[in-house]
Design an enzyme around this catalytic site. Sequence first.
Site, PDB file in Angstrom:
ATOM      1  N   LYS A   1     -29.435   5.409  -1.482  1.00 34.14           N
ATOM      2  CA  LYS A   1     -28.343   5.107  -0.631  1.00 34.14           C
ATOM      3  C   LYS A   1     -28.245   5.499   0.732  1.00 34.14           C
ATOM      4  O   LYS A   1     -27.858   4.753   1.779  1.00 34.14           O
ATOM      5  CB  LYS A   1     -26.805   5.769  -1.389  1.00 34.14           C
ATOM      6  CG  LYS A   1     -26.614   5.260  -2.724  1.00 34.14           C
ATOM      7  CD  LYS A   1     -25.654   6.057  -3.319  1.00 34.14           C
ATOM      8  CE  LYS A   1     -25.153   5.889  -4.698  1.00 34.14           C
ATOM      9  NZ  LYS A   1     -24.424   6.463  -5.683  1.00 34.14           N
TER      10      LYS A   1
ATOM     11  N   LYS B   1     -28.284  -0.613  -5.032  1.00 35.20           N
ATOM     12  CA  LYS B   1     -28.847   0.156  -3.850  1.00 35.20           C
ATOM     13  C   LYS B   1     -30.258   0.084  -4.082  1.00 35.20           C
ATOM     14  O   LYS B   1     -31.221   0.149  -2.888  1.00 35.20           O
ATOM     15  CB  LYS B   1     -28.422   1.628  -3.904  1.00 35.20           C
ATOM     16  CG  LYS B   1     -28.730   2.292  -5.160  1.00 35.20           C
ATOM     17  CD  LYS B   1     -27.685   3.257  -5.949  1.00 35.20           C
ATOM     18  CE  LYS B   1     -27.973   3.057  -7.370  1.00 35.20           C
ATOM     19  NZ  LYS B   1     -26.801   3.410  -8.230  1.00 35.20           N
TER      20      LYS B   1
ATOM     21  N   ILE C   1     -15.774   3.473  -2.063  1.00 38.80           N
ATOM     22  CA  ILE C   1     -15.552   3.529  -0.327  1.00 38.80           C
ATOM     23  C   ILE C   1     -15.940   2.688   0.367  1.00 38.80           C
ATOM     24  O   ILE C   1     -17.135   2.357   0.609  1.00 38.80           O
ATOM     25  CB  ILE C   1     -16.188   5.028  -0.234  1.00 38.80           C
ATOM     26  CG1 ILE C   1     -15.815   6.426  -1.174  1.00 38.80           C
ATOM     27  CG2 ILE C   1     -15.902   5.512   1.252  1.00 38.80           C
ATOM     28  CD1 ILE C   1     -16.751   7.649  -0.969  1.00 38.80           C
TER      29      ILE C   1
HETATM   30  N1  LIG Z   1     -21.505   1.598 -12.801  1.00 35.89           N
HETATM   31  C1  LIG Z   1     -21.362   2.003 -11.485  1.00 35.89           C
HETATM   32  O1  LIG Z   1     -20.385   2.969 -11.224  1.00 35.89           O
HETATM   33  C2  LIG Z   1     -22.043   1.610 -10.301  1.00 35.89           C
HETATM   34  C3  LIG Z   1     -21.326   1.885  -8.986  1.00 35.89           C
HETATM   35  C4  LIG Z   1     -21.916   1.524  -7.731  1.00 35.89           C
HETATM   36  C5  LIG Z   1     -22.974   0.757  -8.086  1.00 35.89           C
HETATM   37  N2  LIG Z   1     -23.589   0.219  -9.213  1.00 35.89           N
HETATM   38  C6  LIG Z   1     -24.562  -0.730  -9.220  1.00 35.89           C
HETATM   39  O2  LIG Z   1     -24.134  -2.095  -9.848  1.00 35.89           O
HETATM   40  C7  LIG Z   1     -24.987  -2.655 -10.742  1.00 35.89           C
HETATM   41  C8  LIG Z   1     -24.832  -2.584 -11.960  1.00 35.89           C
HETATM   42  O3  LIG Z   1     -24.583  -1.690 -12.476  1.00 35.89           O
HETATM   43  P1  LIG Z   1     -23.828  -1.546 -14.000  1.00 35.89           P
HETATM   44  O4  LIG Z   1     -23.443   0.120 -13.989  1.00 35.89           O
HETATM   45  O5  LIG Z   1     -22.584  -2.331 -14.021  1.00 35.89           O
HETATM   46  O6  LIG Z   1     -24.955  -1.581 -15.064  1.00 35.89           O
HETATM   47  P2  LIG Z   1     -24.690  -1.987 -16.573  1.00 35.89           P
HETATM   48  O7  LIG Z   1     -23.569  -1.638 -17.074  1.00 35.89           O
HETATM   49  O8  LIG Z   1     -25.990  -1.556 -17.399  1.00 35.89           O
HETATM   50  O9  LIG Z   1     -24.700  -3.937 -16.525  1.00 35.89           O
HETATM   51  C9  LIG Z   1     -25.891  -4.444 -16.275  1.00 35.89           C
HETATM   52  C10 LIG Z   1     -25.696  -5.848 -16.589  1.00 35.89           C
HETATM   53  O10 LIG Z   1     -26.712  -6.602 -16.284  1.00 35.89           O
HETATM   54  C11 LIG Z   1     -27.142  -7.444 -17.350  1.00 35.89           C
HETATM   55  N3  LIG Z   1     -28.453  -7.561 -17.226  1.00 35.89           N
HETATM   56  C12 LIG Z   1     -29.558  -6.396 -17.049  1.00 35.89           C
HETATM   57  N4  LIG Z   1     -30.813  -6.946 -16.896  1.00 35.89           N
HETATM   58  C13 LIG Z   1     -30.634  -8.490 -16.964  1.00 35.89           C
HETATM   59  C14 LIG Z   1     -31.596  -9.708 -16.993  1.00 35.89           C
HETATM   60  N5  LIG Z   1     -32.882  -9.299 -17.049  1.00 35.89           N
HETATM   61  N6  LIG Z   1     -31.149 -10.816 -17.159  1.00 35.89           N
HETATM   62  C15 LIG Z   1     -29.756 -10.988 -17.428  1.00 35.89           C
HETATM   63  N7  LIG Z   1     -29.046 -10.050 -17.327  1.00 35.89           N
HETATM   64  C16 LIG Z   1     -29.257  -8.754 -17.136  1.00 35.89           C
HETATM   65  C17 LIG Z   1     -26.757  -6.700 -18.581  1.00 35.89           C
HETATM   66  O11 LIG Z   1     -26.799  -7.590 -19.576  1.00 35.89           O
HETATM   67  P3  LIG Z   1     -26.193  -7.112 -21.223  1.00 35.89           P
HETATM   68  O12 LIG Z   1     -24.698  -6.719 -20.979  1.00 35.89           O
HETATM   69  O13 LIG Z   1     -26.319  -8.205 -21.806  1.00 35.89           O
HETATM   70  O14 LIG Z   1     -27.289  -5.955 -21.506  1.00 35.89           O
HETATM   71  C18 LIG Z   1     -25.489  -6.065 -17.967  1.00 35.89           C
HETATM   72  O15 LIG Z   1     -24.285  -7.064 -18.508  1.00 35.89           O
HETATM   73  C19 LIG Z   1     -26.395  -1.630 -10.318  1.00 35.89           C
HETATM   74  O16 LIG Z   1     -27.205  -1.855  -9.274  1.00 35.89           O
HETATM   75  C20 LIG Z   1     -25.671  -0.103 -10.027  1.00 35.89           C
HETATM   76  O17 LIG Z   1     -26.476   0.799  -9.360  1.00 35.89           O
HETATM   77  C21 LIG Z   1     -22.946   0.508 -10.361  1.00 35.89           C
END
Ligand SMILES: NC(=O)c1ccc[n+]([C@@H]2O[C@H](COP(=O)([O-])OP(=O)(O)OC[C@H]3O[C@@H](n4cnc5c(N)ncnc54)[C@H](OP(=O)(O)O)[C@@H]3O)[C@@H](O)[C@H]2O)c1
Length: 435
Positions: free
Chosen positions: A209, A109, A140
Amino acid sequence: MVDSKRVVKVALLGCGTVGGGVIRLLKENAAELATRIGAPVVVKRVLVRDAKKQRVPECEPGWITTDPEVVFGDSEIDLFVEVMGGENPAKSYVERALSLKKGVVSANKFMLARHGKALLAQAARAGVDLAFEASVGGGIPVIRTLREGLTSERILSIHGILNGTCNYILTRMRVEGLPFAEVLKDAQRLGYAEAEPSLDVDGHDATQKLVVLSMLAFGAQVDDKKVHVEGIRDIDELDFQFAERFGFTIKHLAIGVERGAKLELRAHAAMVPRSSVLANINGVLNGVFIRGAALGPCLLMGPGAGAMPTAVSVVADIVDVARASLEGTPGLSTRAIQPKPRELLDMTEVESRYYLRFDVNDEPGVLAVIAKALAEQSVSVEQLVQQGRGGTGATVPVVIITHQCREGSVLKAFEEVRKYKFMSVPPRLIRIEDV
Ligand SMILES: NC(=O)c1ccc[n+]([C@@H]2O[C@H](COP(=O)([O-])OP(=O)(O)OC[C@H]3O[C@@H](n4cnc5c(N)ncnc54)[C@H](OP(=O)(O)O)[C@@H]3O)[C@@H](O)[C@H]2O)c1
């Protein structure tokens, strides 16, 4: 018919909470997805920061790399899935994928709120799709609803509970009568709030959002930094007690309303009638209440976050983008989103009913001063309550529910009241949203 000679190869940029869920769902539902797409879909590359970190068991070690060149240099990749979050390098990776004329799915977002218009334009020029269902409301299908189901409709307003952390905290404050700080600590312990919670509890996440939804609902390109935003830190137990007394509950809402030439966008805590559909969306759930000119009201609710709910949205986008590409119509749905700059309504011009709270020294004449200040600004009072009696040095709350009025008028009345010494803390307002 599944054409097993054609395989859709996916690269994941990031493999954290959402990426792990995506890999799991792609494996669990592989057969159904192949039927829906017309070809099997497989993961080929997964870009992460730390190759040694443990991943979901479905993630094969051979997919993992920390080298973006390995991912972008692989000409077999059909589709990139950005689930790393943040502004950069996520944005530059998405730009790079689009410049390779590959479809992109993103859950980001923040990136979309800041750069959505430019990225959509780049995708349109490249003739590919940029899909972003998971960026708002987690599982959703609100983006798809606006983009497809309501594409025939003129949207009048959106009221969204878009931040699960705020909704969880406010729900527990209401049900258990606990203070904000205590519930926040508990939410952090339970994993419902980040260690650094300001993005959520200060309203910025909901604002981003709202900006993404506004691209679709109102065709608006808006700078999220210009949207009026307030969080929930100032809401206290007393506000909940008064809300209860007046038949309201308190929710953090992201609000978009068409106002003729201007657009009204704001994110803040609001009182909503207890009979409202939004009042009963509790805990970490999200909800979006859309009002269309022809349709009337429409409510979507469900889990706004979490690995598997969010993966449902990401994988739905993978299906759409892959199918469009296989059928030779890539970019069609993305080209239809063409946000244009829209002027925002100034907050002083917003009209609402208000809950006003003045914490005052219990002195004769105080009520008269407040009533006069409001009357001079044509703010008419619907209900007024002064609760309890203050002892020496103690304050008592004077709470007023106003009729519909301009916010600028309320703020001018506040200025006047603040000139008096009977108030040591500034008066406060909570907008009342009759949704
Ligand atoms: N979590 C939710 O429930 C949710 C819901 C809706 C939307 N989102 C969106 O989905 C996206 C991901 O969220 P998340 O919760 O999955 O985040 P997360 O758990 O922090 O995972 C981020 C991933 O990206 C990798 N990463 C970050 N920076 C990087 C870089 N510079 N180079 C290579 N890899 C990199 C990390 O690698 P490492 O694992 O090696 O650290 C990790 O695997 C975000 O935009 C968030 O706003 C999340």
